[in-house]
Design an enzyme around this catalytic site. Sequence first.
Site, PDB file in Angstrom:
ATOM      1  N   TYR A  11       0.826  -1.218   0.000  1.00  0.00           N
ATOM      2  CA  TYR A  11       0.000   0.000   0.000  1.00  0.00           C
ATOM      3  C   TYR A  11       0.865   1.275   0.000  1.00  0.00           C
ATOM      4  CZ  TYR A  11      -3.265   3.462   2.025  1.00  0.00           C
ATOM      5  OH  TYR A  11      -4.013   4.578   2.294  1.00  0.00           O
ATOM      6  N   ASN A  32       7.887 -10.073  -1.914  1.00  0.00           N
ATOM      7  CA  ASN A  32       7.531 -11.488  -2.116  1.00  0.00           C
ATOM      8  C   ASN A  32       6.021 -11.675  -2.262  1.00  0.00           C
ATOM      9  OD1 ASN A  32       6.609 -11.081   0.451  1.00  0.00           O
ATOM     10  ND2 ASN A  32       7.754 -12.747   1.414  1.00  0.00           N
ATOM     11  N   SER A 124       5.998   3.296  13.250  1.00  0.00           N
ATOM     12  CA  SER A 124       4.559   3.524  13.419  1.00  0.00           C
ATOM     13  C   SER A 124       4.290   4.267  14.722  1.00  0.00           C
ATOM     14  CB  SER A 124       3.878   2.149  13.469  1.00  0.00           C
ATOM     15  OG  SER A 124       2.566   2.258  13.953  1.00  0.00           O
ATOM     16  N   TYR A 148       3.252  -6.848  17.131  1.00  0.00           N
ATOM     17  CA  TYR A 148       3.564  -5.991  15.975  1.00  0.00           C
ATOM     18  C   TYR A 148       4.296  -4.731  16.425  1.00  0.00           C
ATOM     19  CZ  TYR A 148       2.997  -2.380  12.474  1.00  0.00           C
ATOM     20  OH  TYR A 148       3.251  -1.330  11.615  1.00  0.00           O
ATOM     21  N   LYS A 152       8.369  -3.113  15.854  1.00  0.00           N
ATOM     22  CA  LYS A 152       8.765  -1.764  15.412  1.00  0.00           C
ATOM     23  C   LYS A 152       9.705  -1.127  16.437  1.00  0.00           C
ATOM     24  CE  LYS A 152       6.551  -1.624  11.540  1.00  0.00           C
ATOM     25  NZ  LYS A 152       7.292  -1.691  10.277  1.00  0.00           N
ATOM     26  N   TYR A 176       4.624   6.649  11.113  1.00  0.00           N
ATOM     27  CA  TYR A 176       3.373   7.063  10.463  1.00  0.00           C
ATOM     28  C   TYR A 176       2.243   7.020  11.468  1.00  0.00           C
ATOM     29  CZ  TYR A 176       5.987   4.704   6.643  1.00  0.00           C
ATOM     30  OH  TYR A 176       6.933   4.229   5.779  1.00  0.00           O
ATOM     31  N   ASP A 294      -7.134  -0.666  22.141  1.00  0.00           N
ATOM     32  CA  ASP A 294      -7.317   0.648  21.504  1.00  0.00           C
ATOM     33  C   ASP A 294      -7.170   1.783  22.520  1.00  0.00           C
ATOM     34  OD1 ASP A 294      -7.653  -0.196  18.942  1.00  0.00           O
ATOM     35  OD2 ASP A 294      -9.789   0.304  18.787  1.00  0.00           O
TER      36      ASP A 294
HETATM   37  P1  NAD Z   1       1.631  -3.688   3.049  1.00  0.00           P
HETATM   38  O1  NAD Z   1       1.394  -5.014   3.676  1.00  0.00           O
HETATM   39  O2  NAD Z   1       0.656  -3.204   2.032  1.00  0.00           O
HETATM   40  O3  NAD Z   1       3.091  -3.654   2.388  1.00  0.00           O
HETATM   41  C1  NAD Z   1       4.157  -4.418   2.865  1.00  0.00           C
HETATM   42  C2  NAD Z   1       4.793  -5.104   1.667  1.00  0.00           C
HETATM   43  O4  NAD Z   1       5.904  -5.888   2.113  1.00  0.00           O
HETATM   44  C3  NAD Z   1       3.840  -6.068   0.946  1.00  0.00           C
HETATM   45  O5  NAD Z   1       3.890  -5.826  -0.436  1.00  0.00           O
HETATM   46  C4  NAD Z   1       4.380  -7.450   1.287  1.00  0.00           C
HETATM   47  O6  NAD Z   1       4.145  -8.383   0.241  1.00  0.00           O
HETATM   48  C5  NAD Z   1       5.858  -7.150   1.476  1.00  0.00           C
HETATM   49  N1  NAD Z   1       6.567  -8.101   2.343  1.00  0.00           N
HETATM   50  C6  NAD Z   1       6.235  -8.510   3.588  1.00  0.00           C
HETATM   51  N2  NAD Z   1       7.165  -9.360   4.060  1.00  0.00           N
HETATM   52  C7  NAD Z   1       8.122  -9.463   3.110  1.00  0.00           C
HETATM   53  C8  NAD Z   1       9.344 -10.182   3.013  1.00  0.00           C
HETATM   54  N3  NAD Z   1       9.778 -10.979   3.990  1.00  0.00           N
HETATM   55  N4  NAD Z   1      10.081 -10.061   1.872  1.00  0.00           N
HETATM   56  C9  NAD Z   1       9.667  -9.268   0.865  1.00  0.00           C
HETATM   57  N5  NAD Z   1       8.518  -8.564   0.900  1.00  0.00           N
HETATM   58  C10 NAD Z   1       7.763  -8.664   2.014  1.00  0.00           C
HETATM   59  O7  NAD Z   1       1.781  -2.639   4.230  1.00  0.00           O
HETATM   60  P2  NAD Z   1       1.803  -1.042   4.166  1.00  0.00           P
HETATM   61  O8  NAD Z   1       0.543  -0.547   4.743  1.00  0.00           O
HETATM   62  O9  NAD Z   1       2.232  -0.583   2.827  1.00  0.00           O
HETATM   63  O10 NAD Z   1       2.934  -0.768   5.242  1.00  0.00           O
HETATM   64  C11 NAD Z   1       4.283  -0.636   4.866  1.00  0.00           C
HETATM   65  C12 NAD Z   1       5.147  -0.526   6.107  1.00  0.00           C
HETATM   66  O11 NAD Z   1       4.700   0.569   6.886  1.00  0.00           O
HETATM   67  C13 NAD Z   1       5.091  -1.745   7.031  1.00  0.00           C
HETATM   68  O12 NAD Z   1       6.366  -1.965   7.557  1.00  0.00           O
HETATM   69  C14 NAD Z   1       4.123  -1.328   8.106  1.00  0.00           C
HETATM   70  O13 NAD Z   1       4.377  -1.977   9.320  1.00  0.00           O
HETATM   71  C15 NAD Z   1       4.408   0.166   8.210  1.00  0.00           C
HETATM   72  N6  NAD Z   1       3.269   0.949   8.706  1.00  0.00           N
HETATM   73  C16 NAD Z   1       2.054   0.854   8.091  1.00  0.00           C
HETATM   74  C17 NAD Z   1       0.974   1.593   8.579  1.00  0.00           C
HETATM   75  C18 NAD Z   1      -0.388   1.499   7.948  1.00  0.00           C
HETATM   76  O14 NAD Z   1      -1.359   1.884   8.599  1.00  0.00           O
HETATM   77  N7  NAD Z   1      -0.532   1.029   6.723  1.00  0.00           N
HETATM   78  C19 NAD Z   1       1.151   2.449   9.683  1.00  0.00           C
HETATM   79  C20 NAD Z   1       2.404   2.516  10.280  1.00  0.00           C
HETATM   80  C21 NAD Z   1       3.455   1.759   9.774  1.00  0.00           C
HETATM   81  C1  WQD Z   2      -8.938   3.605  13.772  1.00  0.00           C
HETATM   82  C2  WQD Z   2     -10.106   3.943  14.689  1.00  0.00           C
HETATM   83  C3  WQD Z   2     -10.810   2.075  16.037  1.00  0.00           C
HETATM   84  C4  WQD Z   2     -12.199  -0.368  12.645  1.00  0.00           C
HETATM   85  C5  WQD Z   2      -3.725   0.688  13.369  1.00  0.00           C
HETATM   86  C6  WQD Z   2      -2.521   0.061  14.017  1.00  0.00           C
HETATM   87  C7  WQD Z   2      -1.370   1.023  13.983  1.00  0.00           C
HETATM   88  C8  WQD Z   2      -1.104   1.531  12.556  1.00  0.00           C
HETATM   89  C9  WQD Z   2      -2.349   2.057  11.923  1.00  0.00           C
HETATM   90  C10 WQD Z   2       0.530   0.086  11.555  1.00  0.00           C
HETATM   91  C11 WQD Z   2      -9.964   3.345  16.097  1.00  0.00           C
HETATM   92  C12 WQD Z   2     -11.894   2.468  15.069  1.00  0.00           C
HETATM   93  C13 WQD Z   2     -11.677   0.638  13.441  1.00  0.00           C
HETATM   94  C14 WQD Z   2     -13.596  -0.655  12.732  1.00  0.00           C
HETATM   95  C15 WQD Z   2     -13.816   1.095  14.366  1.00  0.00           C
HETATM   96  N1  WQD Z   2      -0.667   0.472  11.690  1.00  0.00           N
HETATM   97  N2  WQD Z   2     -12.459   1.348  14.269  1.00  0.00           N
HETATM   98  N3  WQD Z   2     -14.339   0.099  13.592  1.00  0.00           N
HETATM   99  O1  WQD Z   2      -6.048   1.087  15.452  1.00  0.00           O
HETATM  100  O2  WQD Z   2      -5.547   3.562  15.084  1.00  0.00           O
HETATM  101  O3  WQD Z   2      -4.067   1.852  14.119  1.00  0.00           O
HETATM  102  O4  WQD Z   2      -3.392   1.074  12.029  1.00  0.00           O
HETATM  103  O5  WQD Z   2       1.497   0.441  12.139  1.00  0.00           O
HETATM  104  O6  WQD Z   2      -0.276   0.331  14.483  1.00  0.00           O
HETATM  105  O7  WQD Z   2      -2.843  -0.275  15.359  1.00  0.00           O
HETATM  106  O8  WQD Z   2      -6.296   2.138  13.148  1.00  0.00           O
HETATM  107  O9  WQD Z   2      -7.962   2.005  11.346  1.00  0.00           O
HETATM  108  O10 WQD Z   2      -7.746   0.072  12.956  1.00  0.00           O
HETATM  109  O11 WQD Z   2      -8.708   2.203  13.769  1.00  0.00           O
HETATM  110  O12 WQD Z   2     -14.530   1.737  15.132  1.00  0.00           O
HETATM  111  O13 WQD Z   2     -14.100  -1.562  12.066  1.00  0.00           O
HETATM  112  O14 WQD Z   2     -11.288   3.339  14.152  1.00  0.00           O
HETATM  113  O15 WQD Z   2     -11.333   1.683  17.268  1.00  0.00           O
HETATM  114  O16 WQD Z   2     -10.541   4.256  16.991  1.00  0.00           O
HETATM  115  P1  WQD Z   2      -5.543   2.151  14.588  1.00  0.00           P
HETATM  116  P2  WQD Z   2      -7.682   1.546  12.722  1.00  0.00           P
END
Ligand code: NAD
Ligand code: WQD
Length: 335
Positions: A11, A32, A124, A148, A152, A176, A294
């Site tokens: 994403y 992958n 994160s 998770y 991080k 993020y 939460d």
């Molecule tokens: P995502 O799952 O869409 O992207 C992660 C990508 O890494 C995927 O394409 C997956 O196939 C690939 N991948 C996973 N393990 C792998 C491995 N061992 N080798 C090669 N590829 C691998 O997730 P995202 O939302 O794009 O998040 C990207 C990064 O940002 C992650 O590290 C996630 O923890 C961090 N992050 C995401 C969010 C969020 O809300 N989306 C928030 C904070 C941090």
């Molecule tokens: C947002 C708000 C829920 C779903 C998560 C990870 C965090 C980061 C971002 C990777 C909260 C509420 C949600 C639903 C709801 N990811 N909610 N009904 O929990 O802030 O963060 O994603 O690093 O580590 O924990 O995001 O989108 O799940 O929730 O009411 O079906 O929406 O309670 O208040 P969150 P979220």
Amino acid sequence: MEVLVTGGAGYIGSHVCVELLNSGCEVIVVDNFANSKPEALKRVQEITGKYLKFYEADILDKLALEKIFSENNIEAVIHFAGFKAVGESIKIPILYYNNNITGTLVLCEVMKMYNVKKLVFSSSATVYGMPKRVPISEHFPLSATNPYGRTKLMIEEILQDIYASDKQWSVAILRYFNPIGAHESGRIGEDPRGIPNNLMPFITQVAMGKREKLSIFGSNYATHDGTGVRDYIHVVDIAKGHLKALEKIMKTRGIETYNLGTGVGYSVLDLVKNFEKATNKKIPYVISEPRLGDIAECYANPIKAKTILNWSAEKNIQDMCIDAWRFQVNNPEGY
Ligand code: NAD
Ligand code: WQD
């Protein structure tokens, strides 16, 4: 400049690839497809009209990574590859620790072998655990409430140790907040597998009629309307933050951490109302029990990224809703 993007088909990674290509970088992706599809990379190239080099490989595979570094002149790495689902991490912690932590160790080992010491890492806001107050600054105490989050936190510490041992490294840790939305083309966006864990993809699937109603997890939090407050930020703004961080680490040495958030908190109900206004779609919902782990409120103090990286979020909550919806409508079954 040649930049390696791990997890570039995901994403956030796919949106960063678009910005990198548009800025003139040569992009090499390793993924992958554990949580993504090759189609995302096809579309990145279609959006930009530029070529991207791709390796289907696991970052745990050291030999595969060595091959990538030996075949290219990589100068910096943006590291997204990892697993990210909080609930899943509680069920299968060993897989999470192995993929996220071992994966990062193998990557750093190979970077060191090839003398590539510029790294942008996806952390994160989850590393702030249960913050005592908001907005959250980078110096706030850190903790984790699930495996998770712990991966991080541990990776952040590992990167600090790597820099302490060798001051040639330059690392940007980006924390993020809640990335949502999609590229304005409607071609790339968030494509969750199965039932979405996160709020925005759940809302877009309700609006599509794929799910009957939204469950709002708790309405008795100490917030303006009782529902949880988060710092939602457009994924394209997040992507632009990576370019600024990359620019910075290419010019300096050291390790710095930056919040990537807007600094503004919206409740679940605020987001639902904004989505309804932006799309003219009704989102039926019920109030259900709070989700374990939460917190009431989480939003950033984004001043450090503004001051040092000259980055701040530009898109508003309506943009986020419109763009998330466009991707969902154009891709009803995902990629
Ligand atoms: P995502 O799952 O869409 O992207 C992660 C990508 O890494 C995927 O394409 C997956 O196939 C690939 N991948 C996973 N393990 C792998 C491995 N061992 N080798 C090669 N590829 C691998 O997730 P995202 O939302 O794009 O998040 C990207 C990064 O940002 C992650 O590290 C996630 O923890 C961090 N992050 C995401 C969010 C969020 O809300 N989306 C928030 C904070 C941090
Ligand atoms: C947002 C708000 C829920 C779903 C998560 C990870 C965090 C980061 C971002 C990777 C909260 C509420 C949600 C639903 C709801 N990811 N909610 N009904 O929990 O802030 O963060 O994603 O690093 O580590 O924990 O995001 O989108 O799940 O929730 O009411 O079906 O929406 O309670 O208040 P969150 P979220």
